[in-house]
Design a protein around this motif. Structure first.
Motif, short mmCIF file in Angstrom:
data_model
loop_
_atom_site.label_atom_id
_atom_site.label_comp_id
_atom_site.label_asym_id
_atom_site.label_seq_id
_atom_site.Cartn_x
_atom_site.Cartn_y
_atom_site.Cartn_z
N ARG A 356 0.75 -1.42 0.02
CA ARG A 356 -0.07 0.06 0.14
C ARG A 356 0.76 1.35 0.12
N VAL A 357 1.90 1.06 0.68
CA VAL A 357 2.96 2.55 0.71
C VAL A 357 4.12 2.28 0.27
N VAL A 358 5.02 3.06 -0.03
CA VAL A 358 6.20 3.13 -0.82
C VAL A 358 7.13 3.93 -0.02
N ALA A 359 8.25 3.51 0.64
CA ALA A 359 9.24 4.32 1.33
C ALA A 359 10.59 4.67 0.31
N GLU A 360 10.85 5.80 0.43
CA GLU A 360 11.80 6.55 -0.32
C GLU A 360 12.69 7.52 0.58
N HIS A 361 14.01 7.02 0.92
CA HIS A 361 14.79 7.81 1.59
C HIS A 361 14.22 8.26 2.92
N GLY A 362 13.56 7.53 3.67
CA GLY A 362 13.08 8.08 5.03
C GLY A 362 11.55 8.81 4.75
N ARG A 363 10.93 8.78 3.50
CA ARG A 363 9.67 9.56 3.25
C ARG A 363 8.76 8.48 2.71
N TYR A 364 7.68 8.72 3.09
CA TYR A 364 6.66 7.74 2.82
C TYR A 364 5.50 8.33 1.75
N ALA A 365 4.76 7.45 0.93
CA ALA A 365 3.83 8.00 -0.05
C ALA A 365 2.98 6.95 -0.39
N ARG A 366 1.70 6.98 -0.96
CA ARG A 366 0.87 6.16 -1.18
C ARG A 366 1.42 5.40 -2.57
N ARG A 367 1.35 4.12 -2.68
CA ARG A 367 1.99 3.37 -3.83
C ARG A 367 0.75 3.46 -4.82
N SER A 368 0.69 3.84 -5.99
CA SER A 368 -0.13 4.30 -6.94
C SER A 368 -1.20 3.34 -7.06
#
Length: 375
Positions: A356-368
């Motif tokens: 459901r979520v993607v993590a990039e460099h300590g930041r989080y966003a909804r996975r499209s």
């Protein structure tokens, strides 16, 4: 000496001494862990004597290190203590952490191998580590020369995150020429040790270091290893903890490949590319996320994250509304949701493993691709 731990788990900086004495007293873990879990209990006579015998100089050194920005002490009963490591029967009672302790909740893969690695082995460690970081995973290793160092450097250079577990104190790089690398890891990831600041390298400490690496990770990849290698200890412990073990094969004429070949004969998964490792941990990742605690992962989520989940809990819904399609740092999520970093980390871990979520460099966003099912 009268000792009480009743003030904990808050442990204000002005009253860390009882906790430090307990962690540094040595002796059986079970009795000391019982005190952490039930702080009102008095220590037995033998344990109290060991706590009283902890040198004042060691306590002062620990306090001075912990007073520095970005330095943390996570005890067994601390809500920030990494849950996968907590599942291990010989998990340390406390961890000194330089950097971001929330990274210890993130899904990780251990990349380990020979100190005297070949050029090809170091290239393989870099390639696998970069791919793992692109997939949103943390790379864990032991800061040793050779494969370990190559794995850490590749994770950092690719903009990913990495955890370095030391067999020394958290302030002493080993080998010494990794001093700059350790600074980079602390700034961009986390440096972890169960030993107090000032602890020099001792041979007996490194098998314990290996168990922490294995316990923090979903799986362990051995890139190169001789028949007598600390990497094989890490792999054996990972298997004992129920985690996946992977090994990269090599030439039958290469001594540094013989340890990997032994692991493969004993049941480790032979891998030639990073995707094989990612596929190998998928099922285990889902099962471990669901096992962390009853309300960490949305009920009904499958191990592979492919089934439609029922409505999220109130806290999960609050987190989902706070997330967007642009990456958001943890402190913003804390502000938006009113939840603690530890609670958010556990939910984000489950949602990340569930796709459901993607993590990039300590930041989080909804996975499209997850928006419809999560909503």
């Amino acid at each position: 000496m009268s000792v009480t731990l009743a003030e904990f788990p808050l442990r204000p900086a002005s009253n860390r001494e009882p906790l430090l004495r307990l962690l540094l007293a040595g002796g059986p873990r079970a009795s000391r862990r019982r005190l952490l879990e039930s702080p009102g209990l008095p220590p037995g006579i033998e344990l109290a004597a060991r706590m009283a015998a902890v040198p004042r100089a060691v306590l002062v050194r620990c306090e001075a290190w912990l007073d520095q920005a970005g330095h943390h002490l996570l005890a067994w009963d601390d809500p920030r203590y990494p849950p996968l490591l907590r599942q291990c029967p010989d998990a340390p009672l406390g961890l000194f952490v330089a950097g971001d302790p929330d990274l210890l909740w993130r899904p990780a893969l251990a990349v380990v191998g020979s100190r005297s690695a070949s050029a090809g082995g170091r290239d393989n460690a870099r390639d696998f580590s970069r791919a793992f970081c692109r997939a949103g995973l943390v790379v864990a290793s032991g800061m040793a020369a050779g494969i370990d160092g190559a794995a850490h450097e590749a994770a950092l250079d690719s903009g990913g995150t990495t955890i370095a577990v030391l067999g020394t104190g958290p302030d002493l790089p080993y080998p010494r020429h990794h001093a700059r690398l350790m600074e980079r890891v602390a700034a961009q990831g986390a440096v972890v040790s169960e030993h107090p600041p000032g602890t020099p390298p001792r041979a007996q400490n490194f098998p314990g270091r290996n168990r922490i690496i294995a316990g923090l990770a979903l799986g362990t990849l051995v890139v190169e290893a001789a028949l007598r290698s600390g990497a094989l200890i890490t792999a054996r412990l990972a298997a004992e903890y129920g985690r996946e073990v992977f090994a990269v094969p090599g030439s039958i004429h290469q001594p540094q490949a013989r340890g990997c070949h032994r692991l493969i004969r004993e049941g480790a998964q032979l891998v030639e590319q990073p995707l094989e490792v990612l596929e190998g941990i998928a099922g285990l990742a889902g099962r471990l996320a669901l096992a962390l605690e009853p309300d960490v992962a949305p009920e009904g989520a499958s191990a592979g994250g492919t089934e439609t989940a029922p409505p999220l809990s109130a806290d999960h819904q609050r987190l989902w509304r706070a997330l967007g399609h642009d990456p958001i740092p943890m402190d913003v999520l804390v502000e938006r949701t009113g939840l603690t970093p530890a609670s958010l980390s556990s939910m984000l871990l489950a949602m990340e493993l569930d796709g459901r979520v993607v993590a990039e460099h300590g930041r989080y966003a909804r996975r499209s691709t997850a928006g419809a099912s999560a909503a």
